[in-house]
Design an enzyme around this catalytic site. Structure first.
Site, PDB file in Angstrom:
ATOM      1  N   ASN A 104      -8.605  11.253  11.256  1.00 30.80           N
ATOM      2  CA  ASN A 104      -8.308  10.513  12.482  1.00 30.80           C
ATOM      3  C   ASN A 104      -8.851  11.251  13.715  1.00 30.80           C
ATOM      4  O   ASN A 104      -9.782  12.032  13.598  1.00 30.80           O
ATOM      5  CB  ASN A 104      -6.815  10.196  12.579  1.00 30.80           C
ATOM      6  CG  ASN A 104      -6.558   8.800  13.156  1.00 30.80           C
ATOM      7  OD1 ASN A 104      -7.034   8.484  14.241  1.00 30.80           O
ATOM      8  ND2 ASN A 104      -5.839   7.977  12.424  1.00 30.80           N
ATOM      9  N   ARG A 105      -8.262  11.015  14.882  1.00 31.82           N
ATOM     10  CA  ARG A 105      -8.900  11.436  16.127  1.00 31.82           C
ATOM     11  C   ARG A 105      -8.260  12.683  16.740  1.00 31.82           C
ATOM     12  O   ARG A 105      -7.048  12.883  16.605  1.00 31.82           O
ATOM     13  CB  ARG A 105      -8.865  10.275  17.132  1.00 31.82           C
ATOM     14  CG  ARG A 105      -9.733   9.133  16.637  1.00 31.82           C
ATOM     15  CD  ARG A 105      -9.609   7.838  17.389  1.00 31.82           C
ATOM     16  NE  ARG A 105     -10.597   6.884  16.869  1.00 31.82           N
ATOM     17  CZ  ARG A 105     -10.404   6.106  15.801  1.00 31.82           C
ATOM     18  NH1 ARG A 105      -9.250   6.114  15.149  1.00 31.82           N
ATOM     19  NH2 ARG A 105     -11.360   5.315  15.360  1.00 31.82           N
ATOM     20  N   HIS A 202     -10.552   7.608   2.518  1.00 35.44           N
ATOM     21  CA  HIS A 202     -10.909   6.447   3.331  1.00 35.44           C
ATOM     22  C   HIS A 202     -11.346   5.247   2.487  1.00 35.44           C
ATOM     23  O   HIS A 202     -12.261   4.511   2.869  1.00 35.44           O
ATOM     24  CB  HIS A 202     -12.001   6.836   4.328  1.00 35.44           C
ATOM     25  CG  HIS A 202     -11.961   6.083   5.617  1.00 35.44           C
ATOM     26  ND1 HIS A 202     -12.122   4.706   5.676  1.00 35.44           N
ATOM     27  CD2 HIS A 202     -11.775   6.482   6.890  1.00 35.44           C
ATOM     28  CE1 HIS A 202     -12.051   4.321   6.939  1.00 35.44           C
ATOM     29  NE2 HIS A 202     -11.839   5.377   7.695  1.00 35.44           N
ATOM     30  N   ASP A 274      -6.080  -1.369  13.589  1.00 32.37           N
ATOM     31  CA  ASP A 274      -6.552   0.013  13.417  1.00 32.37           C
ATOM     32  C   ASP A 274      -5.423   0.874  13.954  1.00 32.37           C
ATOM     33  O   ASP A 274      -5.514   1.460  15.021  1.00 32.37           O
ATOM     34  CB  ASP A 274      -7.869   0.253  14.151  1.00 32.37           C
ATOM     35  CG  ASP A 274      -8.586   1.504  13.644  1.00 32.37           C
ATOM     36  OD1 ASP A 274      -7.997   2.242  12.828  1.00 32.37           O
ATOM     37  OD2 ASP A 274      -9.737   1.754  14.064  1.00 32.37           O
ATOM     38  N   GLU A 351      -4.836   4.621   4.654  1.00 31.11           N
ATOM     39  CA  GLU A 351      -5.158   6.045   4.739  1.00 31.11           C
ATOM     40  C   GLU A 351      -3.877   6.843   4.953  1.00 31.11           C
ATOM     41  O   GLU A 351      -3.318   6.852   6.049  1.00 31.11           O
ATOM     42  CB  GLU A 351      -6.111   6.307   5.915  1.00 31.11           C
ATOM     43  CG  GLU A 351      -7.423   5.570   5.848  1.00 31.11           C
ATOM     44  CD  GLU A 351      -8.103   5.478   7.225  1.00 31.11           C
ATOM     45  OE1 GLU A 351      -8.333   6.523   7.855  1.00 31.11           O
ATOM     46  OE2 GLU A 351      -8.373   4.355   7.670  1.00 31.11           O
TER      47      GLU A 351
END
Ligand SMILES: *[C@@H]1O[C@H](CO)[C@@H](O)[C@H](O)[C@H]1NC(C)=O
Ligand SMILES: *[C@@H]1O[C@H](CO)[C@@H](O)[C@H](O)[C@H]1NC(C)=O
Ligand SMILES: *[C@@H]1O[C@H](CO)[C@@H](O)[C@H](O)[C@H]1NC(C)=O
Length: 390
Positions: A104-105, A202, A274, A351
């Site tokens: 992820n971010r 993923h 998302d 995920e």
């Protein structure tokens, strides 16, 4: 913890559509023809009624066949027919890949460990680090350390400051198929310096195998009784800092088809889910059933058991009918004239992960992803296949 050093996010985001995209770092040359021998060779596993294929590149699952309600095996994950496309395909959708060091971010590609600041590549819009940077676990060529008819263990050593992350880390991921039709993933990692680690896989699921003239997952029904919370994010999918009760459109605590609310309330500009759902029954290292998904067309159902706190539900919003489907996912007569492509909303990911940008939220209920020198990171997530008869 103090919030952030450097430029306020709003300035970075304000420039996103102009200067920052122009100055976003370019990816390295991946040179896919120059990967080690055997990087893309299929590794076949089988057990019970399911079978799967993997490649060393990204310790990636490329095929996963599970029987539908008539007993016919269907390939329920997206991928490529040609192994090298996992490296070469330009949009690089992370199909089936192992994701790390941090899934992820990471906001602004900046975080700290023991008060020391680290910078990781701004590989998403020049704005944040996505899925471990340009050359994350999805682009490592993993070694096979053990294998059998039903399991394979991939290992890889990531050097200190690989993509900017501290510590030399030895990673291991074991994919196993068991006789009860479960695909399990066991991750472990050890580090010689304090660092952060949060892995996921993923896989993009389409429980219709994109067939029957239905290329989307809108009919898929999700049920996650303990996903009463979620991680709110801004328009760049960066957490705003809290973990909140789910709004109605994200409320899958009783069974609901993806089609019902997918258009009401999404923050993803590409249109669709998302989002990181957060499980209210999370406790460190405790496995429990967390989420299921099934298709009313094929009856194929997947039930996820995991020790993780969160699941990223992504509905393939960036798929746009440019990536050719695998032959195993084209209806009869499709696929030769180029009419068989992965469509918008053509899959859903489940995920399993610790959360989003946990390193910048060491409070507020985000699980720790800190891993101390000499200790071990572990995760176990299982995807059990069955059929639901309609
Ligand atoms: C990629 O690697 C191959 C084999 O080493 C080499 O011949 C080729 O020139 C490389 N391509 C680029 C663009 O560097
Ligand atoms: C989610 O929906 C259920 C009913 O299906 C409801 O009982 C629950 O309160 C909702 N959760 C939130 C956070 O609104
Ligand atoms: C969870 O497991 C890891 C790896 O075995 C261990 O280092 C950690 O102490 C455990 N945490 C808890 C809260 O039990």
């Amino acid at each position: 913890m103090k919030r952030k050093i450097g430029i306020p996010l709003v300035v970075i985001l304000g420039a996103l559509t102009r200067e920052s995209i122009a100055s976003a770092p370019s990816p390295p040359d991946y040179n896919c023809t120059d990967q080690p021998e055997g990087s893309f060779d299929p590794i076949l596993l089988q057990n019970g009624d399911i079978s799967a294929q993997f490649i060393r590149y990204g310790a990636t699952i490329t095929h996963l066949l599970a029987p539908d309600q008539s007993g016919t095996p269907r390939d329920v994950i997206l991928g490529f027919d040609y192994g090298m496309d996992y490296c070469a395909e330009s949009t690089h959708p992370f199909f089936g890949a192992t994701i790390g060091r941090v899934a992820n971010r990471i906001e602004a590609g900046t975080f700290s460990v023991n008060g020391e600041n680290y910078n990781t590549p701004l590989n998403e819009n020049g704005c944040d680090t996505l899925h471990g940077g340009f050359v994350g676990a999805d682009r490592w060529v993993w070694d096979v350390s053990e294998s059998s008819d039903s399991s394979v263990t991939f290992t890889h050593t990531s050097p200190d400051l690989d993509q900017g992350f501290p510590g030399t880390v030895k990673f291991s991921v074991t994919h196993m198929l068991s006789s009860d039709n479960t695909w399990s993933i066991d991750y472990s990692a050890t580090t010689d310096m304090d660092t952060i680690i949060s892995m996921t896989n993923h896989a993009y699921f389409n429980l219709n195998a994109n067939m029957n003239g239905e290329g989307t997952v809108l009919d898929h029904v999700i049920n996650a009784p303990n996903a009463g919370k979620y991680i709110p994010v801004d328009e760049y999918l960066i957490p705003t800092g809290t973990i909140d009760p789910v709004p109605d459109y994200l409320n899958f605590t009783s069974p609901k088809a993806l089609s019902v609310d997918i258009d009401s309330g999404t923050v993803d500009a590409s249109g669709g889910y998302d989002n990181a759902l957060f499980f209210t029954d999370y406790a460190p290292n405790v496995s429990r059933k967390v989420i299921s998904m099934h298709s009313p067309i094929t009856g194929i159902a997947v039930l996820v058991t995991s020790d993780q706190a969160s699941v990223q539900l992504y509905t393939g919003n960036n798929l746009d009918s440019t990536i050719p489907r695998k032959k195993s996912q084209c209806d009869e007569g499709e696929g030769e004239g180029g009419e068989c492509f992965y469509e918008w909303r053509g899959a859903a990911t489940l995920e399993m992960q610790a959360g989003v940008d946990n390193a910048n939220h060491r409070d507020g209920g985000f699980p720790s992803i800190d891993v101390k020198a000499g200790s071990q990171y572990k995760q176990r997530s299982e995807y059990k296949f069955g059929v639901v008869y309609s």
